[in-house]
Enzyme design. Structure first.
Site, PDB file in Angstrom:
ATOM      1  N   GLY A  51      47.719  50.537  60.829  1.00 53.35           N
ATOM      2  CA  GLY A  51      47.750  49.539  61.910  1.00 53.35           C
ATOM      3  C   GLY A  51      49.187  49.148  62.243  1.00 53.35           C
ATOM      4  O   GLY A  51      49.969  48.854  61.348  1.00 53.35           O
TER       5      GLY A  51
ATOM      6  N   ARG B 297      45.734  56.985  61.860  1.00 50.40           N
ATOM      7  CA  ARG B 297      45.118  57.001  60.527  1.00 50.40           C
ATOM      8  C   ARG B 297      44.627  58.435  60.353  1.00 50.40           C
ATOM      9  O   ARG B 297      43.698  58.860  61.031  1.00 50.40           O
ATOM     10  CB  ARG B 297      43.959  56.013  60.462  1.00 50.40           C
ATOM     11  CG  ARG B 297      44.389  54.557  60.731  1.00 50.40           C
ATOM     12  CD  ARG B 297      43.228  53.613  60.510  1.00 50.40           C
ATOM     13  NE  ARG B 297      43.399  52.325  61.163  1.00 50.40           N
ATOM     14  CZ  ARG B 297      44.003  51.259  60.626  1.00 50.40           C
ATOM     15  NH1 ARG B 297      44.511  51.324  59.421  1.00 50.40           N
ATOM     16  NH2 ARG B 297      44.084  50.128  61.292  1.00 50.40           N
TER      17      ARG B 297
ATOM     18  N   ASP C 269      48.743  49.241  52.913  1.00 50.34           N
ATOM     19  CA  ASP C 269      48.301  49.852  51.649  1.00 50.34           C
ATOM     20  C   ASP C 269      47.745  51.263  51.813  1.00 50.34           C
ATOM     21  O   ASP C 269      47.914  52.103  50.929  1.00 50.34           O
ATOM     22  CB  ASP C 269      47.336  48.929  50.881  1.00 50.34           C
ATOM     23  CG  ASP C 269      46.162  48.479  51.710  1.00 50.34           C
ATOM     24  OD1 ASP C 269      46.101  48.834  52.917  1.00 50.34           O
ATOM     25  OD2 ASP C 269      45.284  47.773  51.172  1.00 50.34           O
TER      26      ASP C 269
ATOM     27  N   THR D 282      52.595  45.378  58.122  1.00 52.86           N
ATOM     28  CA  THR D 282      51.206  45.058  58.471  1.00 52.86           C
ATOM     29  C   THR D 282      51.144  43.569  58.786  1.00 52.86           C
ATOM     30  O   THR D 282      51.830  42.776  58.137  1.00 52.86           O
ATOM     31  CB  THR D 282      50.212  45.379  57.336  1.00 52.86           C
ATOM     32  OG1 THR D 282      48.984  44.672  57.585  1.00 52.86           O
ATOM     33  CG2 THR D 282      50.704  44.948  55.974  1.00 52.86           C
TER      34      THR D 282
ATOM     35  N   ASP E 196      48.786  41.702  58.124  1.00 54.35           N
ATOM     36  CA  ASP E 196      47.906  41.007  57.177  1.00 54.35           C
ATOM     37  C   ASP E 196      48.629  40.283  56.036  1.00 54.35           C
ATOM     38  O   ASP E 196      48.036  39.426  55.379  1.00 54.35           O
ATOM     39  CB  ASP E 196      46.895  41.990  56.580  1.00 54.35           C
ATOM     40  CG  ASP E 196      45.874  42.449  57.603  1.00 54.35           C
ATOM     41  OD1 ASP E 196      45.787  41.822  58.679  1.00 54.35           O
ATOM     42  OD2 ASP E 196      45.174  43.438  57.336  1.00 54.35           O
TER      43      ASP E 196
ATOM     44  N   ASP F  82      49.243  41.305  53.143  1.00 54.33           N
ATOM     45  CA  ASP F  82      48.410  41.449  51.945  1.00 54.33           C
ATOM     46  C   ASP F  82      49.004  42.434  50.937  1.00 54.33           C
ATOM     47  O   ASP F  82      48.277  43.044  50.162  1.00 54.33           O
ATOM     48  CB  ASP F  82      46.992  41.916  52.356  1.00 54.33           C
ATOM     49  CG  ASP F  82      47.016  43.226  53.122  1.00 54.33           C
ATOM     50  OD1 ASP F  82      48.103  43.653  53.554  1.00 54.33           O
ATOM     51  OD2 ASP F  82      45.953  43.838  53.287  1.00 54.33           O
TER      52      ASP F  82
ATOM     53  N   ARG G 166      41.257  41.577  57.278  1.00 56.82           N
ATOM     54  CA  ARG G 166      39.988  42.044  56.699  1.00 56.82           C
ATOM     55  C   ARG G 166      39.762  41.547  55.264  1.00 56.82           C
ATOM     56  O   ARG G 166      38.745  40.963  54.968  1.00 56.82           O
ATOM     57  CB  ARG G 166      39.994  43.572  56.717  1.00 56.82           C
ATOM     58  CG  ARG G 166      38.650  44.143  56.984  1.00 56.82           C
ATOM     59  CD  ARG G 166      38.649  45.644  57.009  1.00 56.82           C
ATOM     60  NE  ARG G 166      39.926  46.276  57.260  1.00 56.82           N
ATOM     61  CZ  ARG G 166      40.107  47.273  58.107  1.00 56.82           C
ATOM     62  NH1 ARG G 166      39.099  47.725  58.805  1.00 56.82           N
ATOM     63  NH2 ARG G 166      41.290  47.830  58.254  1.00 56.82           N
TER      64      ARG G 166
HETATM   65  O1  F6P Z   1      46.592  45.898  60.627  1.00 53.19           O
HETATM   66  C1  F6P Z   1      45.622  45.336  59.777  1.00 53.19           C
HETATM   67  C2  F6P Z   1      44.428  45.009  60.574  1.00 53.19           C
HETATM   68  O2  F6P Z   1      44.940  44.282  61.619  1.00 53.19           O
HETATM   69  C3  F6P Z   1      43.282  44.255  59.957  1.00 53.19           C
HETATM   70  O3  F6P Z   1      43.456  42.875  59.842  1.00 53.19           O
HETATM   71  C4  F6P Z   1      42.143  44.628  60.867  1.00 53.19           C
HETATM   72  O4  F6P Z   1      40.917  44.431  60.302  1.00 53.19           O
HETATM   73  C5  F6P Z   1      42.434  46.050  61.110  1.00 53.19           C
HETATM   74  O5  F6P Z   1      43.842  46.188  61.060  1.00 53.19           O
HETATM   75  C6  F6P Z   1      41.886  46.626  62.367  1.00 53.19           C
HETATM   76  O6  F6P Z   1      42.544  47.809  62.671  1.00 53.19           O
HETATM   77  P1  F6P Z   1      42.045  48.953  63.656  1.00 53.19           P
HETATM   78  O7  F6P Z   1      41.341  48.321  64.789  1.00 53.19           O
HETATM   79  O8  F6P Z   1      43.312  49.626  64.061  1.00 53.19           O
HETATM   80  O9  F6P Z   1      41.183  49.831  62.847  1.00 53.19           O
END
Ligand code: F6P
Length: 323
Positions: free
Chosen positions: A11, A72, A103, A126, A128, A130, A172
């Site tokens: 992300g 990804r 991660d 990121t 997040d 996290d 998440r």
């Molecule tokens: O980048 C992390 C994050 O923003 C999470 O908080 C979220 O759940 C996820 O990515 C969603 O990513 P995508 O829509 O790109 O799969």
């Protein structure tokens, strides 16, 4: 080390461009050639390499997103995919990698290092926040400022109509965005992935506020696995609180974009440069971070497996200030 590569993966987050710029300019400063790899691990497999010069990264510092794009990659999860990636790196003579991501990126980087031994320094990018081994991740500060801007606006209309608003934010598995948005946005209640709270708890909390003459309320909800948890929760609360209008806003991917804040620009610049200096200093299979304002290097294995716990002080502040 004479040639390195940099890529972004997973992300995206505001400040990734500032980090790419720092890695490229840092490498050039130390007379190391630097390649950008487009589309993360997938681009490594597909051979999307481009030699970067100082001017290649001019005028990107202030922009959200990532000029190197992101992906990804499912192919990189296979041995065959990683072999192709290694062959491409070898053919280009790349001796070190700066991997900017979260991660998932670090998990891929760690496996790749164990299989092929190319030194890798991860950079935590990121929204997040996290990742273990750094106080803040690149993009977190900007994301929270985006949520606060939205919450401020929602408060205006919530106040006018005396409504209860459920506002869903990202994160998440981690409640960092939610807790900081709730404190900064003056929310009445916050729902975090780290703490089990039921619809009944939320009802009790909201009813306490109503008894204390609160005319409107804000509940910040961290998304669960899929966006939409705030809708589920709001529907459950509606069954008990029937005399108030209840509305839901899901902030979604607006949290991932936008011009990085000053904090993120500085963080990204320090980490990007730190990653290159780490590689030149012989670091491998680590993540660069900033802890207590000092550059640190944490084994990728720890960055992946250890959990950065929510600061209990934030939880305490939220509880006291939301009365
Ligand atoms: O980048 C992390 C994050 O923003 C999470 O908080 C979220 O759940 C996820 O990515 C969603 O990513 P995508 O829509 O790109 O799969």
């Amino acid at each position: 080390m004479k040639r390195i590569a940099v890529f972004t993966s997973g992300g995206d987050s505001p400040g990734m461009n500032a980090c790419i710029r720092a890695a490229v300019r840092g490498a050039i400063y130390y007379e190391v050639e630097v390649y950008g790899i487009y589309h993360g691990f997938q681009g490594m497999i597909d051979g999307e390499f481009s030699k970067m010069e100082s001017y290649s990264v001019s005028n990107i510092l202030q922009h959200g997103g990532t000029m190197l794009k992101s992906a990804r990659s499912t192919d990189f999860r296979t041995k065959a995919g990683r072999k192709l990636a290694y062959n491409n790196l070898k053919a280009k003579g790349i001796e070190g990698i700066v991997a900017i991501g979260g991660d998932g990126t670090f998990t891929g980087a760690n496996i790749f290092f164990e299989e092929y031994g190319i030194p890798i320094v991860g950079v935590p990018g990121t929204i997040d926040n996290d990742i273990f081994g750094t106080d803040k991740t690149i993009g977190f500060d900007t994301a929270v400022n985006t949520t606060l801007d939205a919450i401020d606006k929602i408060r205006d209309t919530a106040d006018s109509h005396g409504r209860i608003f459920f506002i869903e934010v990202m994160g998440r598995d981690s409640g960092y965005i939610a807790i900081q948005s709730a404190i900064g946005g003056g929310a009445e209640s916050v729902i975090l992935p780290e703490k089990d709270a039921t619809a009944e708890d939320v009802v009790n909390n909201l009813q306490d506020g109503i008894r204390r003459d609160k005319s409107f309320s804000i509940v910040v909800v961290a998304e669960k696995d899929d966006p939409g948890y705030a809708v589920e929760l709001a529907n459950a609360v509606k069954k008990t609180i029937t005399d108030k209008d209840i509305r839901v806003t899901i902030l979604g991917h607006i949290q991932r974009g936008g011009s990085p804040t000053s904090t993120d620009r500085t963080l990204a610049s320090r980490l990007g440069l730190g990653a290159v200096e780490g590689l030149l200093d012989g670091k491998k299979d680590v993540m660069v971070g900033i802890v207590n304002d000092k550059l640190t290097f944490t084994p990728l294995k720890d960055a992946i497996s250890k959990t950065k716990k929510l600061n209990p002080d934030l939880l305490r502040a939220m509880k006291i200030l939301s009365i």
